[in-house]
Design a protein around this motif. Structure first.
Motif, short mmCIF file in Angstrom:
data_model
loop_
_atom_site.label_atom_id
_atom_site.label_comp_id
_atom_site.label_asym_id
_atom_site.label_seq_id
_atom_site.Cartn_x
_atom_site.Cartn_y
_atom_site.Cartn_z
N ILE A 159 0.84 -1.20 0.00
CA ILE A 159 0.00 0.00 0.00
C ILE A 159 0.87 1.25 0.00
O ILE A 159 0.66 2.18 -0.78
N GLY A 160 1.87 1.29 0.88
CA GLY A 160 2.74 2.45 0.95
C GLY A 160 3.45 2.72 -0.36
O GLY A 160 3.56 3.88 -0.80
N GLY A 241 0.85 3.15 6.33
CA GLY A 241 0.60 1.82 5.76
C GLY A 241 1.43 0.79 6.50
O GLY A 241 2.44 0.31 5.98
N VAL A 242 1.04 0.49 7.73
CA VAL A 242 1.84 -0.38 8.59
C VAL A 242 1.10 -1.68 8.92
O VAL A 242 1.22 -2.22 10.01
N GLY A 243 0.34 -2.19 7.95
CA GLY A 243 -0.32 -3.47 8.16
C GLY A 243 -1.79 -3.33 8.48
O GLY A 243 -2.38 -2.25 8.36
N THR A 244 -2.38 -4.43 8.89
CA THR A 244 -3.82 -4.51 9.09
C THR A 244 -4.16 -5.20 10.40
O THR A 244 -3.32 -5.84 11.04
N VAL A 245 -5.44 -5.10 10.77
CA VAL A 245 -6.00 -5.79 11.94
C VAL A 245 -7.24 -6.54 11.47
O VAL A 245 -8.09 -5.97 10.77
N VAL A 246 -7.36 -7.81 11.83
CA VAL A 246 -8.52 -8.59 11.39
C VAL A 246 -9.78 -8.13 12.14
O VAL A 246 -9.73 -7.84 13.33
N ASN A 247 -10.88 -8.05 11.42
CA ASN A 247 -12.14 -7.59 11.99
C ASN A 247 -12.90 -8.76 12.62
O ASN A 247 -13.81 -9.34 12.02
#
Length: 427
Positions: A159-160, A241-247
């Protein structure tokens, strides 16, 4: 099949939409409800960073509904602006945009809630700091890019890199900071990550690695940060843009808490059936970014945040769900082959397979020159091995080469077999 069952899909992204399409294609003719927490009709996410940030491209979402596969033809009860807030046996708890609470009962539940962008605490809440995950995020970022002269990107991942490319192409001065020594160090490894870093620098992007954001220097007219190496950077705007968290928070319930390690995704069998649930919850399935499916070829549960993963999983899950409702025995399932691509810094980066399983990387085509002043090779392809077995291939500007290795990757070929193929192609 004639049925009165009600299948509820939670999540209005690609995974949820394709699950609805494939359920109808598999013969499910019962009630079908899709809950989406966004007000927009379901749309495709990859173009958000790959295309819609370009100055000469209209800011319009690419809807997932296609001719012959829209809300009406699918006989789909699409509820926009409705998010899941909790789960009870046989019931999804909901809230709409106005805060009104409700309940939706199900006979089978499909979890497709995906992931959200991870926030950086030091920059959270700053009016000039952006995340990028939704179409509304794109609109906000485009407005900022229209007037910005400088951009700070925190995180040199896919993304970044795509945001940095789009901003540079607009004539904006871009600085990217990355905590790791090279971009994609955990995904592509040091050699290929170093090459991507050289691609960024030669494209005109200022890339600083081995440092991160320590604190925000008070300012609302710009983004001024102090880095972990003691230096500071100031820019008109920033993108994190440092990653994601699962919902998965909405899934928590006394009968399920801790049963599946949901903080890392919903653990499933090889066809998307959720594991570790109390029997009172009935039939629960998951796919896409939120789901960790069992990979029989490596006897591990793996989760991939890739567009093609959701597309490939949807028909497998749909067939399993329809068979389960009919009381039929499960069918054998072949492991899926994850694939990802990114257009950045004038090049195409592609990844096929499971690089996280690898313990060594071997360049099969191209020059892996380690000198940071050397240009990135015109095209490059590397193989990732777990012991002697090929588990992934990655390419830079080498789509045709990547395709030649799909077969040997699917069969888990040996290093000797892969080297023989490389020699054959090179000859």
């Amino acid at each position: 099949m004639a049925t009165t069952e009600h299948v509820v899909i939670v999540g209005g992204g690609l995974a949820g939409w394709r699950a609805a399409e494939e359920l109808r294609a598999a013969g499910f003719d019962g009630r079908l409800t899709l809950l989406s927490d966004e007000q927009h009709p379901p749309y495709d996410r990859p173009p958000l960073s790959k295309r819609l940030l370009k100055a000469d491209v209209e800011a319009s979402p690419i809807h997932l509904a296609r001719e012959g596969s829209d809300e009406q033809t699918l006989d789909l009860d699409l509820r926009r602006g409705v998010r899941a807030t909790g789960l009870k046996p046989g019931v999804v708890l909901t809230a709409d945009a106005a805060g009104a609470q409700g309940e939706v009962s199900y006979d089978a539940l499909v979890v497709a809630t995906g992931v959200r962008a991870r926030e950086l605490p030091a920059l959270s809440g700053h009016p000039r700091v952006h995340l990028l995950r939704t179409f509304d995020d794109v609109l906000d970022l485009r407005r900022s890019l229209d007037t910005a002269q400088s951009l700070l990107v925190v995180g040199a991942g896919f993304i970044g890199a795509e945001v940095a490319t789009a901003a540079h192409d607009r004539g904006i001065a871009v600085t990217v900071i990355e905590a790791l020594d090279v971009p994609y160090q955990r995904t592509l490894g040091e050699d290929l990550g170093g090459i991507v870093g050289r691609m960024a620098r030669r494209y005109g992007v200022a890339l600083r690695t081995g440092t991160g954001v320590d604190e925000l220097i008070d300012s609302t007219e710009s983004v001024h940060v102090r880095l972990s190496d003691g230096t500071s950077i100031e820019a008109d705007i920033a993108v994190v843009g440092v990653g994601t968290v699962v919902n998965v928070e909405w899934l928590q319930h006394p009968a399920t808490e801790g049963a599946t390690g949901w903080e890392a995704g919903v653990t499933c069998d090889g066809a998307g059936r959720a594991l570790g649930l109390d029997a009172s919850f009935g039939r629960v399935y998951a796919l896409g970014d939120v789901a960790a499916w069992h990979d029989a070829s490596h006897d591990r549960h793996l989760r991939f945040e890739h567009w093609t993963t959701a597309v490939d999983q949807a028909p497998v899950l749909a067939r399993a769900l329809v068979r389960d409702l009919a009381g039929e025995s499960a069918e054998p399932v072949e492991p899926l082959l994850p694939y990802f691509w990114s257009d950045q810094f004038g090049r195409k980066v592609q990844l096929l397979g499971r690089p996280g399983l690898a313990d060594s990387v071997e360049v099969l085509h191209g020059d892996e020159a380690a000198d940071p002043d050397e240009p990135a090779p015109r095209k490059l392809l590397a193989g990732y091995f777990a012991g002697d077995q090929l588990v992934a291939v990655a390419g830079i500007s080498a789509p045709a080469l990547l395709g030649r290795y799909r077969g040997v990757l699917a069969e888990g070929a040996s290093r000797e077999r892969v080297r023989a193929l490389a020699a054959e192609i090179a000859g």
